[in-house]
Design a protein around this motif. Structure first.
Motif, short mmCIF file in Angstrom:
data_model
loop_
_atom_site.label_atom_id
_atom_site.label_comp_id
_atom_site.label_asym_id
_atom_site.label_seq_id
_atom_site.Cartn_x
_atom_site.Cartn_y
_atom_site.Cartn_z
N GLY A 99 1.69 -2.14 -11.20
CA GLY A 99 1.10 -3.03 -11.17
C GLY A 99 0.60 -3.41 -12.77
N ASN A 100 0.75 -2.26 -13.69
CA ASN A 100 0.42 -2.08 -14.76
C ASN A 100 1.58 -2.29 -15.86
OD1 ASN A 100 -2.60 -2.08 -14.11
ND2 ASN A 100 -2.58 0.17 -13.74
N TRP A 101 2.41 -3.27 -15.92
CA TRP A 101 3.06 -3.00 -16.07
C TRP A 101 3.76 -3.12 -18.19
CZ3 TRP A 101 6.73 -3.22 -12.95
CH2 TRP A 101 6.90 -4.14 -11.69
N GLN A 176 -4.19 -13.97 -19.07
CA GLN A 176 -4.45 -12.41 -18.17
C GLN A 176 -6.58 -12.30 -19.26
OE1 GLN A 176 -2.24 -8.89 -18.12
NE2 GLN A 176 -3.39 -8.00 -20.10
N HIS A 335 -0.14 -7.48 -18.56
CA HIS A 335 0.93 -6.87 -17.60
C HIS A 335 2.32 -8.22 -17.93
CE1 HIS A 335 -0.97 -4.00 -18.20
NE2 HIS A 335 -2.23 -4.28 -17.27
N LYS A 337 4.60 -9.67 -16.52
CA LYS A 337 5.05 -9.29 -15.29
C LYS A 337 4.44 -9.74 -13.49
CE LYS A 337 8.89 -7.11 -12.04
NZ LYS A 337 9.83 -8.06 -12.14
N ARG A 338 2.92 -9.33 -14.21
CA ARG A 338 1.82 -9.62 -13.02
C ARG A 338 1.97 -11.31 -13.04
NH1 ARG A 338 -3.18 -7.24 -13.37
NH2 ARG A 338 -2.77 -4.77 -13.22
N TRP A 339 2.06 -11.73 -13.81
CA TRP A 339 1.58 -13.40 -13.89
C TRP A 339 2.82 -14.40 -13.75
CZ3 TRP A 339 -3.01 -12.89 -12.98
CH2 TRP A 339 -4.11 -11.79 -13.33
#
Length: 389
Positions: A99-101, A176, A335, A337-339
């Protein structure tokens, strides 16, 4: 097609360039329907990021309609309306699986160049120098999106372009930055810079339950927007002593967390920190560490320093203060995509209105060079520029 192109320091031009084409089965071609000028683009305009080449197409905040796909079985289809994260994700490397996009190890074809400067490859970015892959950006009528089966998000029905556009960068970046402060409710947060990312960091901190939110900003229009976003206090460093005001607001304890939304563009030339900043500028002519130095001084003992602001090279950091105060520093490209799912929900529920900071709109890329200057010089109350194409 028309596109905004870099042609040297302070030389942005609207030019006719070749249309993009499919190069890989994972690609899609987008017809850009909306794009924006980001504060990070000003680093390119000002010549502060290395490896730019004349004719490079700018822009990493964009969205649009899929007009061509690289394979019949692509997850995206012609006609899909998508918003595209500014970093490119392979979805297969260890960083992506974690998840570290923004730390993708495979999306930057110039990863070896990045590794020489940073130690390891960094992710490919749209429109942001050859150090990050040399990908053409989205301040254009069309754009090729590589690895498009991973990053782009289909825009929900009923969501406008202006509501969705900032999911590409500045809204997740501000979110973030606040998330890195580990807010649980009731904290004090100080945020340097109330530009677009700073305003979203303020809004995010408010949503996360911070009790006192201090914005440090000199521009009147941005001060007003900071209050609208949720700042409880605004400090103008051109007329006030930042450290003294912060100590007064926090009863001499300091904020629990501080956020650097200025980065290498910071300016300050008074006191010891100003002297350090001046020396650094003379040495490098790029990095300006004043805000970061001031944040490290201002945050409370055992506090958190969150740095979404962009730096492109070495800066002097007071490691004595970091160590003796027991500070935690968290930083990095976002990141995105994570959010996305969480922030899309906040937009749909009306908790976050991303459009409140848009001050300038245009339907003509030919106005881009002038709008770049307007944004850079903070003229005409300019905070955020959006193009509708």
């Amino acid at each position: 097609m028309r596109a905004l192109c870099w042609n040297g320091k302070n030389d942005i031009r609207c030019e006719t360039v070749p249309d993009p084409s499919i190069e890989d089965r994972r690609d899609v071609i987008l017809r850009v329907t909306a794009c924006a000028i980001c504060g990070s683009d000003l680093h390119l305009m000002d010549g502060q990021m290395p490896t730019m080449e004349r004719g490079d197409v700018l822009g990493h905040e964009f969205m649009g309609e899929v007009v061509e796909v690289g394979s019949p079985d692509h997850v995206l289809k012609k006609g899909d309306r998508v918003v595209v994260p500014f970093n490119i994700n392979c979805g297969e490397c260890r960083m992506c699986r974690m998840g570290n996009w923004a730390s993708c190890l495979r999306s930057n074809p110039n990863g070896e160049m990045a590794a020489k400067q940073f130690g390891y490859p960094t992710a490919g970015l749209f429109g942001y120098s050859h150090l990050t892959g040399g990908f053409a950006g989205g301040q254009a009528e069309y754009v090729r999106v590589p690895m498009a089966d991973v990053g782009p998000m289909k825009v929900p029905d009923g969501m406008s372009d202006e509501q969705a556009l900032f999911l590409s960068d500045i809204l997740p970046t501000g979110w973030q930055a606040a998330a890195y402060c580990e807010l649980k409710g009731g904290e004090t947060v100080a945020i340097w810079g109330a530009g677009p990312v700073g305003l979203f960091a303020i809004k995010s901190a408010a949503v996360m339950g911070a009790e006192i939110i201090i914005a440090i900003e000199t521009v009147a229009e941005r001060q007003s927007l900071a209050r609208l976003a949720g700042a409880t206090h605004v400090i103008d460093p051109s007329t006030e002593d930042v450290m003294e005001r912060i100590k007064d607001i926090t009863r001499n304890e300091g904020p629990d967390a501080v956020i650097d939304c200025v980065g290498m563009e910071s300016d300050g030339h008074h006191g010891v920190l100003g002297a350090i900043s001046t020396i650094q500028e003379k040495l490098t002519s790029t990095q300006r560490p004043f805000a970061l130095q001031q944040m490290i001084q201002a945050v409370r003992n055992s506090g958190i320093v969150s740095v979404p602001g962009v730096y492109g090279g070495p800066v002097p950091v007071n490691m004595g203060a970091v160590v003796q105060k027991g500070l935690t520093i968290r930083s990095g490209q976002t990141h995105v995509k994570r959010w996305l799912d969480e922030l899309t929900g906040y937009i749909e529920r009306g908790t976050i209105d991303p459009t409140f900071l848009i001050t300038h709109r245009s339907s003509d890329l030919a106005q881009g060079p002038d709008l770049y200057k307007t944004f850079r010089d903070k003229q005409d109350g300019c905070v955020k520029v959006v193009f509708h194409l």
